[in-house]
Design an enzyme around this catalytic site. Sequence first.
Site, PDB file in Angstrom:
ATOM      1  N   ASP A 111       0.849  -1.191   0.000  1.00  0.00           N
ATOM      2  CA  ASP A 111       0.000   0.000   0.000  1.00  0.00           C
ATOM      3  C   ASP A 111       0.889   1.247   0.000  1.00  0.00           C
ATOM      4  O   ASP A 111       2.077   1.169   0.320  1.00  0.00           O
ATOM      5  CB  ASP A 111      -0.912   0.017   1.237  1.00  0.00           C
ATOM      6  CG  ASP A 111      -1.825   1.250   1.244  1.00  0.00           C
ATOM      7  OD1 ASP A 111      -2.412   1.556   0.191  1.00  0.00           O
ATOM      8  OD2 ASP A 111      -1.920   1.923   2.283  1.00  0.00           O
ATOM      9  N   SER A 112       0.276   2.377  -0.327  1.00  0.00           N
ATOM     10  CA  SER A 112       1.022   3.638  -0.318  1.00  0.00           C
ATOM     11  C   SER A 112       1.414   4.044   1.100  1.00  0.00           C
ATOM     12  O   SER A 112       2.325   4.835   1.288  1.00  0.00           O
ATOM     13  CB  SER A 112       0.154   4.731  -0.941  1.00  0.00           C
ATOM     14  OG  SER A 112      -1.073   4.812  -0.245  1.00  0.00           O
TER      15      SER A 112
ATOM     16  N   TYR B 249      -0.532   8.629  -2.594  1.00  0.00           N
ATOM     17  CA  TYR B 249      -0.524   8.292  -4.020  1.00  0.00           C
ATOM     18  C   TYR B 249      -1.721   8.923  -4.741  1.00  0.00           C
ATOM     19  O   TYR B 249      -1.656   9.191  -5.925  1.00  0.00           O
ATOM     20  CB  TYR B 249      -0.607   6.766  -4.203  1.00  0.00           C
ATOM     21  CG  TYR B 249       0.695   6.021  -4.056  1.00  0.00           C
ATOM     22  CD1 TYR B 249       1.774   6.548  -3.348  1.00  0.00           C
ATOM     23  CD2 TYR B 249       0.848   4.764  -4.639  1.00  0.00           C
ATOM     24  CE1 TYR B 249       2.956   5.836  -3.222  1.00  0.00           C
ATOM     25  CE2 TYR B 249       2.034   4.053  -4.515  1.00  0.00           C
ATOM     26  CZ  TYR B 249       3.087   4.593  -3.802  1.00  0.00           C
ATOM     27  OH  TYR B 249       4.252   3.877  -3.681  1.00  0.00           O
TER      28      TYR B 249
ATOM     29  N   CYS C 226      -3.737  -0.944  -2.257  1.00  0.00           N
ATOM     30  CA  CYS C 226      -3.969   0.477  -2.547  1.00  0.00           C
ATOM     31  C   CYS C 226      -4.808   0.619  -3.827  1.00  0.00           C
ATOM     32  O   CYS C 226      -4.437   0.089  -4.881  1.00  0.00           O
ATOM     33  CB  CYS C 226      -2.608   1.147  -2.732  1.00  0.00           C
ATOM     34  SG  CYS C 226      -2.704   2.880  -3.157  1.00  0.00           S
TER      35      CYS C 226
ATOM     36  N   GLU D  60      -6.961   9.536   8.759  1.00  0.00           N
ATOM     37  CA  GLU D  60      -5.624   9.439   9.376  1.00  0.00           C
ATOM     38  C   GLU D  60      -5.582  10.227  10.688  1.00  0.00           C
ATOM     39  O   GLU D  60      -4.901   9.855  11.634  1.00  0.00           O
ATOM     40  CB  GLU D  60      -4.559   9.973   8.414  1.00  0.00           C
ATOM     41  CG  GLU D  60      -4.509   9.170   7.139  1.00  0.00           C
ATOM     42  CD  GLU D  60      -3.145   8.589   6.818  1.00  0.00           C
ATOM     43  OE1 GLU D  60      -2.149   9.171   7.230  1.00  0.00           O
ATOM     44  OE2 GLU D  60      -3.120   7.548   6.126  1.00  0.00           O
TER      45      GLU D  60
ATOM     46  N   CYS E 287     -11.212   3.006  -1.671  1.00  0.00           N
ATOM     47  CA  CYS E 287      -9.990   3.531  -1.057  1.00  0.00           C
ATOM     48  C   CYS E 287      -9.737   2.768   0.247  1.00  0.00           C
ATOM     49  O   CYS E 287     -10.689   2.415   0.960  1.00  0.00           O
ATOM     50  CB  CYS E 287     -10.156   5.023  -0.771  1.00  0.00           C
ATOM     51  SG  CYS E 287      -8.759   5.751   0.109  1.00  0.00           S
ATOM     52  N   THR E 288      -8.465   2.538   0.544  1.00  0.00           N
ATOM     53  CA  THR E 288      -8.098   1.778   1.747  1.00  0.00           C
ATOM     54  C   THR E 288      -8.695   2.347   3.033  1.00  0.00           C
ATOM     55  O   THR E 288      -8.987   1.604   3.969  1.00  0.00           O
ATOM     56  CB  THR E 288      -6.560   1.803   1.921  1.00  0.00           C
ATOM     57  OG1 THR E 288      -6.092   3.131   1.682  1.00  0.00           O
ATOM     58  CG2 THR E 288      -5.891   0.832   0.990  1.00  0.00           C
ATOM     59  N   HIS E 289      -8.853   3.671   3.070  1.00  0.00           N
ATOM     60  CA  HIS E 289      -9.253   4.317   4.318  1.00  0.00           C
ATOM     61  C   HIS E 289     -10.759   4.295   4.595  1.00  0.00           C
ATOM     62  O   HIS E 289     -11.184   4.494   5.718  1.00  0.00           O
ATOM     63  CB  HIS E 289      -8.811   5.787   4.294  1.00  0.00           C
ATOM     64  CG  HIS E 289      -7.329   5.973   4.380  1.00  0.00           C
ATOM     65  ND1 HIS E 289      -6.446   5.333   3.536  1.00  0.00           N
ATOM     66  CD2 HIS E 289      -6.574   6.736   5.212  1.00  0.00           C
ATOM     67  CE1 HIS E 289      -5.207   5.694   3.842  1.00  0.00           C
ATOM     68  NE2 HIS E 289      -5.256   6.542   4.852  1.00  0.00           N
TER      69      HIS E 289
END
Length: 260
Positions: free
Chosen positions: A6-7, A38, A69, A148, A180-182
């Site tokens: 992942d980024s 990214y 990612c 984050e 998206c990962t988040h």
Amino acid sequence: MIGVFDSGLGGLTVVKEIIRLMPTARILYFGDTAHLPYGEKSEEIIKKYTLAACNFLKKRKVKIIVIACHSASSVALDYVKSKISLPVIGVIETGVKTALKKTKNKRIGVIGTRITIKSGAYERVFKNYDKEIEIIARATPLLVPLVEEGWINHPITKEILKIYLEPLKEEEIDTLLLGCTHYPLLKKTIEEIFRNKITIVDSAEELAKSIVDFFDYRKIKRIKGELIIYLTDIPPEFERVARNFLGFSPDKIMRVALQE
Ligand code: DGL
């Protein structure tokens, strides 16, 4: 051994799901924290970084590389596959297949970073399976920093989500893919905004399931799993951020240089 790329730390949402389904999995995680985010970078640079990271994992003898990612999967998956002689799976295909199973009215929303949406990768894969599908895609770049920061239930995050999601509501989507990962961390709030009337597809969950299938998990006899995290930078808040995504504090974290 499973290699996950992942980024940054967001791909730990996928690791969390893999561990949930396969507690004895051995995972090498590579997060390119020095080059994050990214989602705001060009295709050319993302390809370069992604290939370098995958080469790093290959050298450490992983059996499969999972590109967790979405930004990297959107623009660099085919490129990396053409350069690396290992099974490499991205995050897009599994999410798309699940969304197609869930939708009834064939109107699907996709949210992601700027590069993910701009690349049109999700639309392309959806249309490969079903030409009639209507995709309403929206870049939602403010969500990564909010997650984050740990502002998952913050009123500001809810307000921003409402603004981002309003056009998707108007378009009467019945399924929303979290590209998206988040975003899996925001799933509950998103469900509330749509008053639980639509299906939310969490790609981390779906990706983890396809990895379990790949490994034929029942044959693995090990008793204990392992997670080693390599990062290209150790940012000040990395422990808190990692814990938010993973649900526990990882103990093996190493800093490495990315050989481009
Ligand atoms: N991992 C990225 C993604 O899933 C989000 C963070 C970034 O922009 O690097 O698109």
